[in-house]
Design a protein around this motif. Structure first.
Motif, PDB file in Angstrom:
ATOM      1  N   LYS A   1      13.046  -3.261   5.744  1.00 15.91           N
ATOM      2  CA  LYS A   1      13.252  -2.029   6.497  1.00 15.91           C
ATOM      3  C   LYS A   1      13.488  -0.872   5.530  1.00 15.91           C
ATOM      4  CE  LYS A   1      15.991  -0.178  10.351  1.00 15.91           C
ATOM      5  NZ  LYS A   1      17.040  -0.497  11.358  1.00 15.91           N
ATOM      6  N   LYS A   2      12.923   0.277   5.848  1.00  9.30           N
ATOM      7  CA  LYS A   2      13.089   1.455   5.002  1.00  9.30           C
ATOM      8  C   LYS A   2      14.570   1.790   4.844  1.00  9.30           C
ATOM      9  CE  LYS A   2      10.998   4.781   2.698  1.00  9.30           C
ATOM     10  NZ  LYS A   2      10.102   4.465   1.556  1.00  9.30           N
ATOM     11  N   GLY A   3      14.988   1.977   3.600  1.00  8.03           N
ATOM     12  CA  GLY A   3      16.373   2.312   3.324  1.00  8.03           C
ATOM     13  C   GLY A   3      17.267   1.125   3.031  1.00  8.03           C
TER      14      GLY A   3
ATOM     15  N   THR B   1       0.861  -1.182   0.000  1.00 13.59           N
ATOM     16  CA  THR B   1       0.000   0.000   0.000  1.00 13.59           C
ATOM     17  C   THR B   1       0.896   1.231   0.000  1.00 13.59           C
ATOM     18  OG1 THR B   1      -0.131   0.291   2.415  1.00 13.59           O
ATOM     19  CG2 THR B   1      -1.717  -1.230   1.395  1.00 13.59           C
ATOM     20  N   SER B   2       0.378   2.337  -0.486  1.00  9.15           N
ATOM     21  CA  SER B   2       1.169   3.569  -0.516  1.00  9.15           C
ATOM     22  C   SER B   2       1.522   4.023   0.897  1.00  9.15           C
ATOM     23  CB  SER B   2       0.400   4.668  -1.255  1.00  9.15           C
ATOM     24  OG  SER B   2      -0.874   4.889  -0.659  1.00  9.15           O
ATOM     25  N   GLU B   3       0.625   3.763   1.859  1.00 10.08           N
ATOM     26  CA  GLU B   3       0.899   4.139   3.244  1.00 10.08           C
ATOM     27  C   GLU B   3       2.058   3.317   3.808  1.00 10.08           C
ATOM     28  OE1 GLU B   3      -3.137   5.275   2.123  1.00 10.08           O
ATOM     29  OE2 GLU B   3      -2.099   3.347   2.075  1.00 10.08           O
ATOM     30  N   ARG B   4       2.056   2.027   3.538  1.00  8.89           N
ATOM     31  CA  ARG B   4       3.152   1.185   4.017  1.00  8.89           C
ATOM     32  C   ARG B   4       4.462   1.534   3.323  1.00  8.89           C
ATOM     33  NH1 ARG B   4      -0.155  -4.618   4.129  1.00  8.89           N
ATOM     34  NH2 ARG B   4      -1.164  -4.294   6.158  1.00  8.89           N
ATOM     35  N   ALA B   5       4.383   1.909   2.052  1.00  8.93           N
ATOM     36  CA  ALA B   5       5.590   2.231   1.294  1.00  8.93           C
ATOM     37  C   ALA B   5       6.283   3.483   1.825  1.00  8.93           C
ATOM     38  CB  ALA B   5       5.256   2.404  -0.183  1.00  8.93           C
TER      39      ALA B   5
ATOM     40  N   LYS C   1       6.839   3.897   4.907  1.00  9.83           N
ATOM     41  CA  LYS C   1       7.568   3.462   6.099  1.00  9.83           C
ATOM     42  C   LYS C   1       8.517   2.299   5.840  1.00  9.83           C
ATOM     43  CE  LYS C   1       3.637   4.712   9.055  1.00  9.83           C
ATOM     44  NZ  LYS C   1       2.641   4.193  10.039  1.00  9.83           N
ATOM     45  N   PHE C   2       8.304   1.578   4.725  1.00  9.98           N
ATOM     46  CA  PHE C   2       9.088   0.373   4.463  1.00  9.98           C
ATOM     47  C   PHE C   2       9.483   0.289   2.991  1.00  9.98           C
ATOM     48  CE2 PHE C   2       6.076  -0.501   7.891  1.00  9.98           C
ATOM     49  CZ  PHE C   2       6.919  -0.936   8.905  1.00  9.98           C
ATOM     50  N   ASN C   3      10.519  -0.489   2.716  1.00 12.14           N
ATOM     51  CA  ASN C   3      10.864  -0.842   1.341  1.00 12.14           C
ATOM     52  C   ASN C   3      10.012  -2.027   0.903  1.00 12.14           C
ATOM     53  OD1 ASN C   3      12.923   1.060   1.425  1.00 12.14           O
ATOM     54  ND2 ASN C   3      14.450  -0.321   0.534  1.00 12.14           N
ATOM     55  N   PHE C   4       9.722  -2.100  -0.382  1.00 12.67           N
ATOM     56  CA  PHE C   4       9.025  -3.246  -0.949  1.00 12.67           C
ATOM     57  C   PHE C   4       9.715  -3.680  -2.235  1.00 12.67           C
ATOM     58  CE2 PHE C   4       5.639  -1.748   1.784  1.00 12.67           C
ATOM     59  CZ  PHE C   4       4.984  -2.909   2.164  1.00 12.67           C
ATOM     60  N   THR C   5       9.702  -4.987  -2.470  1.00 12.74           N
ATOM     61  CA  THR C   5      10.173  -5.499  -3.755  1.00 12.74           C
ATOM     62  C   THR C   5       9.066  -5.329  -4.790  1.00 12.74           C
ATOM     63  OG1 THR C   5       9.300  -7.728  -3.346  1.00 12.74           O
ATOM     64  CG2 THR C   5      11.568  -7.262  -2.608  1.00 12.74           C
ATOM     65  N   LYS C   6       9.354  -5.768  -5.987  1.00 12.39           N
ATOM     66  CA  LYS C   6       8.317  -5.881  -7.001  1.00 12.39           C
ATOM     67  C   LYS C   6       7.276  -6.895  -6.509  1.00 12.39           C
ATOM     68  CE  LYS C   6      11.616  -5.142 -10.788  1.00 12.39           C
ATOM     69  NZ  LYS C   6      12.233  -5.757 -11.992  1.00 12.39           N
ATOM     70  N   PRO C   7       6.037  -6.808  -6.977  1.00 10.34           N
ATOM     71  CA  PRO C   7       5.012  -7.762  -6.523  1.00 10.34           C
ATOM     72  C   PRO C   7       5.277  -9.173  -7.029  1.00 10.34           C
ATOM     73  CG  PRO C   7       4.160  -6.401  -8.296  1.00 10.34           C
ATOM     74  CD  PRO C   7       5.490  -5.811  -7.920  1.00 10.34           C
TER      75      PRO C   7
ATOM     76  N   PHE D   1       0.830  -8.614  -3.431  1.00 13.75           N
ATOM     77  CA  PHE D   1       1.709  -8.954  -2.322  1.00 13.75           C
ATOM     78  C   PHE D   1       3.154  -8.754  -2.765  1.00 13.75           C
ATOM     79  CE2 PHE D   1      -1.459 -12.363  -0.608  1.00 13.75           C
ATOM     80  CZ  PHE D   1      -2.308 -11.351  -0.195  1.00 13.75           C
ATOM     81  N   ALA D   2       3.988  -8.297  -1.834  1.00 15.25           N
ATOM     82  CA  ALA D   2       5.406  -8.088  -2.115  1.00 15.25           C
ATOM     83  C   ALA D   2       6.205  -8.357  -0.852  1.00 15.25           C
ATOM     84  CB  ALA D   2       5.655  -6.664  -2.611  1.00 15.25           C
TER      85      ALA D   2
END
Length: 255
Positions: free
Chosen positions: A215-217, A93-97, A99-105, A210-211
């Motif tokens: 941790k952010k950064g 979600t954009s809100e989670r992004a 605060k956190f890093n995400f991979t591709k789905p 899902f991805a």
């Protein structure tokens, strides 16, 4: 609780990028079939995300260490470096992004409304659940969806929030809850089980993915996991995992 899996790969491509040298520590809430749950022995983690974790780690020359974590603390765990990443049916979600890093789905998802077969409940959409008891897992996108619906549509229902989605299905079966709102991929697994008493009466738009969450950064490990994920899609491993768990292709739509 920790669970370790060895990788057959020997060349380490992620040296210095993980908390433990040679190990990819993965946070999971083991109790979310078919993504992560215990096998019939009651102690071996199995499921889609377990297979994915092992496949990704294999590409990086790492072994996997699964850290079983309650959902309400799983994001704090990666934020405080208790593990390298989360693979636990985490919706981007954009809100989670923020605060956190995400991979591709790696797989797509939607919300689903589940009832007991032969139920007297007439609701065929979440908007029609007024006055009923609705079960969903707390602090998930199902929770977010129903909370938003209640606020925007002034929908009044009795919320049964659980820490594990399995409890939702137990209470629907027992009659305590009238309906469940959950991830469609979970609903499909329960509905397709032999002699299942459940049925899906509504599917939302397939606008969730899902991805892997980090941790952010932590950009270096995120990049390595993306490379590994690309390779798994290209070689057909993701399709193989999907067919093993769901019997059909549930992953190609995100590529």
């Amino acid at each position: 609780m920790l669970f370790s899996f060895s990788s057959c790969k020997k060349e380490t491509k992620a040296a210095g990028l993980t908390i433990k040298d040679g190990v990819l520590m993965v946070g999971m809430e083991i109790g979310y079939p078919p993504f992560e749950y215990f096998d019939t022995d009651g102690k071996t983690p199995v499921g889609f995300d377990v297979q994915l974790a092992n496949a990704l780690a294999g590409k990086l020359g790492l072994k996997v260490e699964i850290v079983d974590t309650a959902w309400d603390g799983i994001f704090a765990g990666v934020d405080t470096s208790k593990y390298d990443c989360i693979m636990s049916a985490v919706t981007f979600t954009s809100e989670r992004a923020e605060k956190f890093n995400f991979t591709k789905p790696y797989i797509g998802n939607a919300q689903a409304l589940v009832l007991l077969k032969g139920s007297s409940v007439k609701a065929r959409t979440p908007e029609e659940l007024g006055g009923l008891g609705v079960a969903y897992q707390a602090e998930t996108t199902s929770d977010i969806y129903m909370t938003k619906l209640a606020e925007e549509k002034n929908l009044k229902f009795t919320a049964y929030e659980y820490d594990k989605v399995m409890n939702c299905f137990d209470d629907l079966k027992s009659g305590r809850a009238d309906a469940i709102v959950c991830d469609s991929l979970v609903a499909v697994d329960y509905v397709n089980a032999a002699d299942s008493p459940f049925e899906i009466v509504w599917l939302g738009e397939a606008d969730e993915v899902f991805a892997v969450c980090l941790k952010k950064g932590n950009d270096a490990l995120t990049a390595k996991l993306n490379e590994a994920l690309d390779a798994l899609f290209a070689e057909g491993t993701m399709l193989k995992i999907s067919k093993d768990i769901f019997s059909v292709d549930m992953v190609s739509s995100v590529r």
